[in-house]
Design a protein around this motif. Structure first.
Motif, PDB file in Angstrom:
ATOM      1  N   ILE A   1       0.839  -1.203   0.000  1.00  0.00           N
ATOM      2  CA  ILE A   1       0.000   0.000   0.000  1.00  0.00           C
ATOM      3  C   ILE A   1       0.873   1.252   0.000  1.00  0.00           C
ATOM      4  N   GLU A   2       1.930   1.217   0.778  1.00  0.00           N
ATOM      5  CA  GLU A   2       2.849   2.353   0.829  1.00  0.00           C
ATOM      6  C   GLU A   2       3.544   2.538  -0.526  1.00  0.00           C
ATOM      7  N   TYR A   3       3.939   1.450  -1.132  1.00  0.00           N
ATOM      8  CA  TYR A   3       4.620   1.473  -2.433  1.00  0.00           C
ATOM      9  C   TYR A   3       3.710   2.076  -3.504  1.00  0.00           C
ATOM     10  N   ILE A   4       2.449   1.654  -3.507  1.00  0.00           N
ATOM     11  CA  ILE A   4       1.479   2.197  -4.470  1.00  0.00           C
ATOM     12  C   ILE A   4       1.231   3.669  -4.194  1.00  0.00           C
ATOM     13  N   GLY A   5       1.092   4.013  -2.915  1.00  0.00           N
ATOM     14  CA  GLY A   5       0.824   5.404  -2.539  1.00  0.00           C
ATOM     15  C   GLY A   5       1.920   6.352  -2.965  1.00  0.00           C
ATOM     16  N   ALA A   6       3.149   5.837  -3.054  1.00  0.00           N
ATOM     17  CA  ALA A   6       4.281   6.669  -3.489  1.00  0.00           C
ATOM     18  C   ALA A   6       4.356   6.772  -5.010  1.00  0.00           C
ATOM     19  N   GLY A   7       3.413   6.127  -5.699  1.00  0.00           N
ATOM     20  CA  GLY A   7       3.387   6.199  -7.161  1.00  0.00           C
ATOM     21  C   GLY A   7       4.352   5.255  -7.856  1.00  0.00           C
ATOM     22  N   LYS A   8       4.964   4.357  -7.101  1.00  0.00           N
ATOM     23  CA  LYS A   8       6.002   3.490  -7.662  1.00  0.00           C
ATOM     24  C   LYS A   8       5.439   2.316  -8.469  1.00  0.00           C
ATOM     25  N   TYR A   9       4.143   2.069  -8.317  1.00  0.00           N
ATOM     26  CA  TYR A   9       3.529   0.948  -9.038  1.00  0.00           C
ATOM     27  C   TYR A   9       2.811   1.409 -10.308  1.00  0.00           C
ATOM     28  N   ALA A  10       2.768   2.699 -10.536  1.00  0.00           N
ATOM     29  CA  ALA A  10       1.963   3.259 -11.631  1.00  0.00           C
ATOM     30  C   ALA A  10       2.392   2.725 -12.997  1.00  0.00           C
ATOM     31  N   ALA A  11       3.687   2.693 -13.254  1.00  0.00           N
ATOM     32  CA  ALA A  11       4.170   2.248 -14.563  1.00  0.00           C
ATOM     33  C   ALA A  11       3.845   0.773 -14.791  1.00  0.00           C
ATOM     34  N   ARG A  12       3.999  -0.029 -13.736  1.00  0.00           N
ATOM     35  CA  ARG A  12       3.705  -1.455 -13.858  1.00  0.00           C
ATOM     36  C   ARG A  12       2.213  -1.684 -14.109  1.00  0.00           C
ATOM     37  N   ALA A  13       1.370  -0.936 -13.414  1.00  0.00           N
ATOM     38  CA  ALA A  13      -0.075  -1.072 -13.604  1.00  0.00           C
ATOM     39  C   ALA A  13      -0.479  -0.697 -15.024  1.00  0.00           C
ATOM     40  N   LYS A  14       0.130   0.359 -15.542  1.00  0.00           N
ATOM     41  CA  LYS A  14      -0.173   0.765 -16.918  1.00  0.00           C
ATOM     42  C   LYS A  14       0.287  -0.297 -17.913  1.00  0.00           C
ATOM     43  N   GLN A  15       1.433  -0.882 -17.642  1.00  0.00           N
ATOM     44  CA  GLN A  15       1.947  -1.943 -18.516  1.00  0.00           C
ATOM     45  C   GLN A  15       0.978  -3.129 -18.553  1.00  0.00           C
ATOM     46  N   LYS A  16       0.446  -3.502 -17.399  1.00  0.00           N
ATOM     47  CA  LYS A  16      -0.521  -4.590 -17.339  1.00  0.00           C
ATOM     48  C   LYS A  16      -1.773  -4.230 -18.136  1.00  0.00           C
ATOM     49  N   ASN A  17      -2.245  -2.998 -17.983  1.00  0.00           N
ATOM     50  CA  ASN A  17      -3.401  -2.550 -18.752  1.00  0.00           C
ATOM     51  C   ASN A  17      -3.143  -2.642 -20.252  1.00  0.00           C
ATOM     52  N   ASP A  18      -1.988  -2.169 -20.668  1.00  0.00           N
ATOM     53  CA  ASP A  18      -1.652  -2.183 -22.098  1.00  0.00           C
ATOM     54  C   ASP A  18      -1.626  -3.609 -22.638  1.00  0.00           C
ATOM     55  N   THR A  19      -1.073  -4.524 -21.848  1.00  0.00           N
ATOM     56  CA  THR A  19      -1.018  -5.926 -22.268  1.00  0.00           C
ATOM     57  C   THR A  19      -2.415  -6.511 -22.402  1.00  0.00           C
ATOM     58  N   GLU A  20      -3.266  -6.194 -21.437  1.00  0.00           N
ATOM     59  CA  GLU A  20      -4.638  -6.711 -21.478  1.00  0.00           C
ATOM     60  C   GLU A  20      -5.435  -6.095 -22.619  1.00  0.00           C
ATOM     61  N   TYR A  21      -5.197  -4.826 -22.885  1.00  0.00           N
ATOM     62  CA  TYR A  21      -5.904  -4.168 -23.982  1.00  0.00           C
ATOM     63  C   TYR A  21      -5.532  -4.825 -25.315  1.00  0.00           C
ATOM     64  N   LYS A  22      -4.250  -5.087 -25.496  1.00  0.00           N
ATOM     65  CA  LYS A  22      -3.794  -5.748 -26.723  1.00  0.00           C
ATOM     66  C   LYS A  22      -4.390  -7.144 -26.840  1.00  0.00           C
ATOM     67  N   HIS A  23      -4.524  -7.801 -25.709  1.00  0.00           N
ATOM     68  CA  HIS A  23      -5.112  -9.145 -25.738  1.00  0.00           C
ATOM     69  C   HIS A  23      -6.574  -9.081 -26.162  1.00  0.00           C
ATOM     70  N   LEU A  24      -7.310  -8.124 -25.627  1.00  0.00           N
ATOM     71  CA  LEU A  24      -8.707  -7.972 -26.023  1.00  0.00           C
ATOM     72  C   LEU A  24      -8.821  -7.690 -27.513  1.00  0.00           C
ATOM     73  N   GLN A  25      -7.951  -6.844 -28.018  1.00  0.00           N
ATOM     74  CA  GLN A  25      -7.972  -6.546 -29.442  1.00  0.00           C
ATOM     75  C   GLN A  25      -7.639  -7.781 -30.272  1.00  0.00           C
ATOM     76  N   SER A  26      -6.742  -8.608 -29.774  1.00  0.00           N
ATOM     77  CA  SER A  26      -6.375  -9.814 -30.519  1.00  0.00           C
ATOM     78  C   SER A  26      -7.535 -10.792 -30.597  1.00  0.00           C
ATOM     79  N   ILE A  27      -8.445 -10.713 -29.628  1.00  0.00           N
ATOM     80  CA  ILE A  27      -9.599 -11.609 -29.625  1.00  0.00           C
ATOM     81  C   ILE A  27     -10.633 -11.174 -30.661  1.00  0.00           C
ATOM     82  N   ASN A  28     -10.891  -9.862 -30.731  1.00  0.00           N
ATOM     83  CA  ASN A  28     -12.003  -9.427 -31.589  1.00  0.00           C
ATOM     84  C   ASN A  28     -11.891  -7.975 -32.029  1.00  0.00           C
ATOM     85  N   ALA A  29     -10.773  -7.571 -32.515  1.00  0.00           N
ATOM     86  CA  ALA A  29     -10.571  -6.162 -32.871  1.00  0.00           C
ATOM     87  C   ALA A  29     -11.546  -5.671 -33.925  1.00  0.00           C
ATOM     88  N   LYS A  30     -12.113  -6.571 -34.728  1.00  0.00           N
ATOM     89  CA  LYS A  30     -12.936  -6.145 -35.863  1.00  0.00           C
ATOM     90  C   LYS A  30     -14.430  -6.110 -35.564  1.00  0.00           C
TER      91      LYS A  30
END
Length: 342
Positions: A185-214
């Motif tokens: 919680i302290e680590y997240i509060g200091a903003g240190k997890y932000a880049a990792r969380a965004k990376q996970k989002n980006d990976t999941e977004y690409k996965h969703l697009q790979s399933i049914n982008a059209k």
């Protein structure tokens, strides 16, 4: 020629408005905390999403987690607009999700209690429930009490396996979050997890697009909005807090049972095969295979205990069935709704 172009434009506009659905999100307060409710509606129904049509069944969408523990209603952004052509469609996110509330009461059992109070306030008279992954914990709690709303059916997609071996596996996965919560919680509060969380989002977004982008009906605007909400510090901290208490929710849910008189469909995908293929140690592979086998046993047991229960095994290794095969789910709800209407 000009009149012909105008006519073509009008026909095109009518077609688009009839096929595509829009979403509308709002917040409702239960016991001093807010939950986000999102409804999709089709203009072909000529209605607002909050309109209470007694002839229209509601499909309630409840989510659970994937690999990165993200478990919000973004996973329904392909299914929901399609369902909205035929039903009232309502997705509800758990407390602490999409609300930026640092004091939200968290967890699937708490969510089930919230739903017991929230569903009557939404004026839902009859509903089909679709629960993805761990959402079955909340559904167990929801249906353990008296509910004025008629539940027409339950459809579960790879629900949590509430048998000893699998529960211990889930608890083991969540243990680092419980043991190190204060530090996380302290680590997240200091903003240190932000880049990792965004990376996970980006990976999941690409996965969703790979399933049914059209697929033009997918509500990508909702996916993007929901993914963005995940990245707030409070949302990330709530996610870790919820994982830390996941074991307690499992223990409670394991002592509960679903009502036997509600038709139940359980979809069992082969998503575990992805983990097995990525695992090197034989002992770990054996553990994963045992988990998969226990899942099939548990799902069949659930179906056998329900009136008109059905267990459906799918060869697909895609866990996100609402995104990969919405037509399968729509056909299931249609069949269950037709049976309920007889």
């Amino acid at each position: 020629m000009k009149n012909r172009l105008i006519l073509l434009f009008m026909l095109s506009s009518w077609f688009i408005s009839d096929v595509f659905a829009e979403h509308q999100s709002r917040y409702m307060e239960i016991n001093g905390h807010k939950l986000q409710i999102t409804e999709w509606y089709s203009s072909s129904h000529n209605r607002q999403p909050t309109t209470n049509d007694p002839k229209l069944s509601t499909v309630l969408l409840l989510s659970g987690p994937t690999d990165n523990w993200n478990s919000d209603s973004a996973w329904f952004a392909r299914l929901a607009p399609k369902l909205a052509k035929h039903y009232r469609v309502v997705a509800i996110d758990r407390a602490g999700q999409q609300t930026d509330n640092p004091n939200a009461p968290l967890g699937y059992i708490q969510f089930g209690k919230d739903l017991q109070q929230l569903i009557p306030k939404l004026a839902i008279k009859k509903m089909h429930i679709i629960g993805f992954a761990s959402a079955n914990i909340a559904i167990n709690q929801l249906l353990s009490g008296t509910l004025s709303t008629e539940t027409l059916s339950i459809t579960l997609i790879d629900p949590d396996v509430l048998l000893p071996y699998s529960i211990n596996r889930y608890k083991s996965d969540a243990k680092p979050f419980k043991d190190n919560l204060e530090k996380y919680i302290e680590y997240i509060g200091a903003g240190k997890y932000a880049a990792r969380a965004k990376q996970k989002n980006d990976t999941e977004y690409k996965h969703l697009q790979s399933i049914n982008a059209k697929d033009p009906e997918t509500d990508w605007r909702y996916v993007e909005k929901t993914f963005q909400s995940r990245l707030s510090i409070i949302s990330l901290q709530n996610l870790f807090k919820e994982i830390a208490r996941y074991g307690e929710d499992l223990d409670i849910a394991a002592k509960q049972t679903l009502p036997k008189d509600i038709p139940l469909v359980v979809f069992d995908t082969d998503f575990e095969d992805n983990y097995i293929a990525q695992t090197e140690k034989d002992a770990d592979k054996q553990g994963l295979r045992r988990w998969k086998a226990e899942a099939a046993k548990f799902y069949q047991q659930l179906a056998d205990e329900s009136v008109n229960g059905q267990y459906i095994h799918l060869d697909s290794k895609e866990h996100l069935l609402p995104f990969s095969d919405p037509d399968q789910l729509i056909a299931t709800i249609q069949r269950l709704n037709d049976r309920a209407s007889q």
